[in-house]
Motif scaffolding. Structure first.
Motif, PDB file in Angstrom:
ATOM      1  N   GLU A  12      52.702  53.810  38.244  1.00  0.00           N
ATOM      2  CA  GLU A  12      53.726  53.061  38.971  1.00  0.00           C
ATOM      3  C   GLU A  12      53.899  51.665  38.374  1.00  0.00           C
ATOM      4  O   GLU A  12      55.018  51.184  38.198  1.00  0.00           O
ATOM      5  N   GLY A  13      52.797  51.010  38.040  1.00  0.00           N
ATOM      6  CA  GLY A  13      52.872  49.689  37.421  1.00  0.00           C
ATOM      7  C   GLY A  13      53.568  49.727  36.068  1.00  0.00           C
ATOM      8  O   GLY A  13      54.364  48.840  35.743  1.00  0.00           O
ATOM      9  N   CYS A  14      53.293  50.758  35.280  1.00  0.00           N
ATOM     10  CA  CYS A  14      53.964  50.899  33.978  1.00  0.00           C
ATOM     11  C   CYS A  14      55.449  51.135  34.164  1.00  0.00           C
ATOM     12  O   CYS A  14      56.263  50.596  33.412  1.00  0.00           O
ATOM     13  N   ARG A  15      55.821  51.926  35.140  1.00  0.00           N
ATOM     14  CA  ARG A  15      57.245  52.193  35.393  1.00  0.00           C
ATOM     15  C   ARG A  15      57.979  50.928  35.827  1.00  0.00           C
ATOM     16  O   ARG A  15      59.157  50.773  35.546  1.00  0.00           O
ATOM     17  N   LYS A  16      57.286  50.044  36.514  1.00  0.00           N
ATOM     18  CA  LYS A  16      57.890  48.803  37.001  1.00  0.00           C
ATOM     19  C   LYS A  16      57.747  47.645  36.018  1.00  0.00           C
ATOM     20  O   LYS A  16      58.201  46.546  36.287  1.00  0.00           O
ATOM     21  N   GLY A  17      57.056  47.867  34.888  1.00  0.00           N
ATOM     22  CA  GLY A  17      56.840  46.794  33.923  1.00  0.00           C
ATOM     23  C   GLY A  17      55.773  45.813  34.374  1.00  0.00           C
ATOM     24  O   GLY A  17      55.790  44.651  33.986  1.00  0.00           O
ATOM     25  N   GLU A  18      54.823  46.273  35.161  1.00  0.00           N
ATOM     26  CA  GLU A  18      53.763  45.420  35.699  1.00  0.00           C
ATOM     27  C   GLU A  18      52.398  45.753  35.098  1.00  0.00           C
ATOM     28  O   GLU A  18      51.371  45.719  35.775  1.00  0.00           O
ATOM     29  N   LEU A  20      50.477  44.087  33.040  1.00  0.00           N
ATOM     30  CA  LEU A  20      49.495  43.001  33.073  1.00  0.00           C
ATOM     31  C   LEU A  20      48.854  42.862  34.446  1.00  0.00           C
ATOM     32  O   LEU A  20      47.647  42.630  34.551  1.00  0.00           O
ATOM     33  N   ALA A  21      49.630  42.996  35.502  1.00  0.00           N
ATOM     34  CA  ALA A  21      49.070  42.932  36.848  1.00  0.00           C
ATOM     35  C   ALA A  21      48.095  44.085  37.069  1.00  0.00           C
ATOM     36  O   ALA A  21      47.069  43.927  37.741  1.00  0.00           O
ATOM     37  N   ASN A  22      48.396  45.244  36.479  1.00  0.00           N
ATOM     38  CA  ASN A  22      47.497  46.394  36.577  1.00  0.00           C
ATOM     39  C   ASN A  22      46.119  46.095  35.992  1.00  0.00           C
ATOM     40  O   ASN A  22      45.109  46.572  36.499  1.00  0.00           O
ATOM     41  N   LEU A  23      46.091  45.343  34.921  1.00  0.00           N
ATOM     42  CA  LEU A  23      44.823  45.098  34.240  1.00  0.00           C
ATOM     43  C   LEU A  23      43.806  44.459  35.176  1.00  0.00           C
ATOM     44  O   LEU A  23      42.664  44.903  35.248  1.00  0.00           O
ATOM     45  N   ASP A  24      44.202  43.417  35.888  1.00  0.00           N
ATOM     46  CA  ASP A  24      43.265  42.717  36.770  1.00  0.00           C
ATOM     47  C   ASP A  24      42.810  43.573  37.945  1.00  0.00           C
ATOM     48  O   ASP A  24      41.692  43.426  38.419  1.00  0.00           O
ATOM     49  N   VAL A  25      43.663  44.470  38.400  1.00  0.00           N
ATOM     50  CA  VAL A  25      43.345  45.278  39.579  1.00  0.00           C
ATOM     51  C   VAL A  25      42.598  46.561  39.210  1.00  0.00           C
ATOM     52  O   VAL A  25      41.648  46.947  39.898  1.00  0.00           O
ATOM     53  N   LEU A  26      43.003  47.213  38.139  1.00  0.00           N
ATOM     54  CA  LEU A  26      42.527  48.562  37.849  1.00  0.00           C
ATOM     55  C   LEU A  26      41.415  48.653  36.806  1.00  0.00           C
ATOM     56  O   LEU A  26      40.714  49.662  36.750  1.00  0.00           O
ATOM     57  N   TYR A  27      41.249  47.635  35.967  1.00  0.00           N
ATOM     58  CA  TYR A  27      40.317  47.717  34.844  1.00  0.00           C
ATOM     59  C   TYR A  27      38.998  47.012  35.135  1.00  0.00           C
ATOM     60  O   TYR A  27      38.972  45.949  35.759  1.00  0.00           O
ATOM     61  N   ALA A  28      37.921  47.570  34.613  1.00  0.00           N
ATOM     62  CA  ALA A  28      36.609  46.924  34.669  1.00  0.00           C
ATOM     63  C   ALA A  28      36.592  45.760  33.668  1.00  0.00           C
ATOM     64  O   ALA A  28      37.271  45.819  32.640  1.00  0.00           O
ATOM     65  N   PRO A  29      35.826  44.704  33.962  1.00  0.00           N
ATOM     66  CA  PRO A  29      35.765  43.559  33.038  1.00  0.00           C
ATOM     67  C   PRO A  29      35.307  43.936  31.627  1.00  0.00           C
ATOM     68  O   PRO A  29      35.693  43.295  30.659  1.00  0.00           O
ATOM     69  N   ARG A  47      41.415  48.616  15.928  1.00  0.00           N
ATOM     70  CA  ARG A  47      41.641  49.836  16.709  1.00  0.00           C
ATOM     71  C   ARG A  47      40.762  49.878  17.947  1.00  0.00           C
ATOM     72  O   ARG A  47      41.062  50.575  18.893  1.00  0.00           O
ATOM     73  N   ARG A  48      39.691  49.115  17.994  1.00  0.00           N
ATOM     74  CA  ARG A  48      38.814  49.068  19.170  1.00  0.00           C
ATOM     75  C   ARG A  48      38.847  47.651  19.748  1.00  0.00           C
ATOM     76  O   ARG A  48      38.526  46.687  19.064  1.00  0.00           O
ATOM     77  N   THR A  49      39.220  47.560  21.007  1.00  0.00           N
ATOM     78  CA  THR A  49      39.273  46.278  21.705  1.00  0.00           C
ATOM     79  C   THR A  49      38.323  46.350  22.885  1.00  0.00           C
ATOM     80  O   THR A  49      38.394  47.290  23.682  1.00  0.00           O
ATOM     81  N   GLU A  50      37.451  45.362  23.000  1.00  0.00           N
ATOM     82  CA  GLU A  50      36.456  45.373  24.063  1.00  0.00           C
ATOM     83  C   GLU A  50      36.695  44.237  25.052  1.00  0.00           C
ATOM     84  O   GLU A  50      37.006  43.119  24.654  1.00  0.00           O
ATOM     85  N   GLY A  51      36.547  44.554  26.328  1.00  0.00           N
ATOM     86  CA  GLY A  51      36.640  43.552  27.382  1.00  0.00           C
ATOM     87  C   GLY A  51      38.055  43.345  27.880  1.00  0.00           C
ATOM     88  O   GLY A  51      39.033  43.534  27.154  1.00  0.00           O
ATOM     89  N   LEU A  52      38.146  42.965  29.136  1.00  0.00           N
ATOM     90  CA  LEU A  52      39.437  42.769  29.773  1.00  0.00           C
ATOM     91  C   LEU A  52      40.263  41.686  29.086  1.00  0.00           C
ATOM     92  O   LEU A  52      41.471  41.849  28.884  1.00  0.00           O
ATOM     93  N   ASP A  53      39.629  40.592  28.683  1.00  0.00           N
ATOM     94  CA  ASP A  53      40.376  39.537  27.984  1.00  0.00           C
ATOM     95  C   ASP A  53      40.941  40.043  26.661  1.00  0.00           C
ATOM     96  O   ASP A  53      42.070  39.714  26.293  1.00  0.00           O
ATOM     97  N   GLY A  54      40.167  40.851  25.939  1.00  0.00           N
ATOM     98  CA  GLY A  54      40.652  41.429  24.687  1.00  0.00           C
ATOM     99  C   GLY A  54      41.824  42.367  24.910  1.00  0.00           C
ATOM    100  O   GLY A  54      42.789  42.362  24.145  1.00  0.00           O
ATOM    101  N   ILE A  55      41.761  43.160  25.966  1.00  0.00           N
ATOM    102  CA  ILE A  55      42.849  44.085  26.289  1.00  0.00           C
ATOM    103  C   ILE A  55      44.099  43.303  26.689  1.00  0.00           C
ATOM    104  O   ILE A  55      45.211  43.649  26.298  1.00  0.00           O
ATOM    105  N   ASN A 113      33.071  54.059  38.756  1.00  0.00           N
ATOM    106  CA  ASN A 113      32.873  53.062  39.814  1.00  0.00           C
ATOM    107  C   ASN A 113      34.190  52.432  40.277  1.00  0.00           C
ATOM    108  O   ASN A 113      34.264  51.235  40.526  1.00  0.00           O
ATOM    109  N   GLY A 114      35.249  53.239  40.369  1.00  0.00           N
ATOM    110  CA  GLY A 114      36.520  52.776  40.901  1.00  0.00           C
ATOM    111  C   GLY A 114      37.350  51.909  39.976  1.00  0.00           C
ATOM    112  O   GLY A 114      38.300  51.269  40.428  1.00  0.00           O
ATOM    113  N   LYS A 115      37.033  51.889  38.676  1.00  0.00           N
ATOM    114  CA  LYS A 115      37.790  51.076  37.706  1.00  0.00           C
ATOM    115  C   LYS A 115      37.967  51.861  36.409  1.00  0.00           C
ATOM    116  O   LYS A 115      37.145  52.707  36.054  1.00  0.00           O
ATOM    117  N   ILE A 116      39.025  51.536  35.666  1.00  0.00           N
ATOM    118  CA  ILE A 116      39.213  52.110  34.337  1.00  0.00           C
ATOM    119  C   ILE A 116      38.224  51.428  33.403  1.00  0.00           C
ATOM    120  O   ILE A 116      38.187  50.205  33.308  1.00  0.00           O
TER     121      ILE A 116
END
Length: 123
Positions: A12-18, A20-29, A47-55, A113-116
């Motif tokens: 839903e976030g991708c369809r709405k263009g959101e 970046l907002a998804n990252l903070d809510v759905l992804y593990a640090p 090709r490999r990016t680690e951590g939420l800030d890197g993503i 644990n409830g996160k990507i």
């Protein structure tokens, strides 16, 4: 959140263009993002990016390098208790070359644990 809730929220976030907002809510640090090859215009080993800030940085780079005209998001397609896939069909222009191009990706996401915790892209 359950696997299905996370998957639906991401789509839903991708369809709405959101995205970046998804990252903070759905992804593990400490989430990891893996591309099939190094990305053009990025340093070797990108090709490999680690951590939420890197993503987040990867998203910023993509947004600066690509002009998005249309994005169709299909899915999510659930797999077991910890993975799901999403298909992306994108019409975009490379800002540097001006070349318009279709892009087709499949993203496979792993949840713990409830996160990507991992996203892998196939194209």
């Amino acid at each position: 959140m359950t696997l299905e809730e996370i998957a639906n929220a991401l789509v839903e976030g991708c369809r709405k263009g959101e995205e970046l907002a998804n990252l903070d809510v759905l992804y593990a640090p400490d989430a990891v993002s893996i591309e099939p090859r190094d990305m053009e215009g990025q340093p070797e080993g990108s090709r490999r990016t680690e951590g939420l800030d890197g993503i987040k940085g990867k998203h910023a780079w993509f947004d600066s390098a690509i002009e998005l005209h249309e994005q169709v998001v299909e899915g999510p397609f659930l797999h077991g208790t910890d993975r799901f896939a999403v298909c992306f069909k994108i019409d975009a222009t490379d800002r540097e070359s001006g070349q318009r191009m279709p892009m087709h990706d499949v993203g496979v996401y792993t949840v713990a644990n409830g996160k990507i915790v991992k996203e892998e892209f196939f194209y």
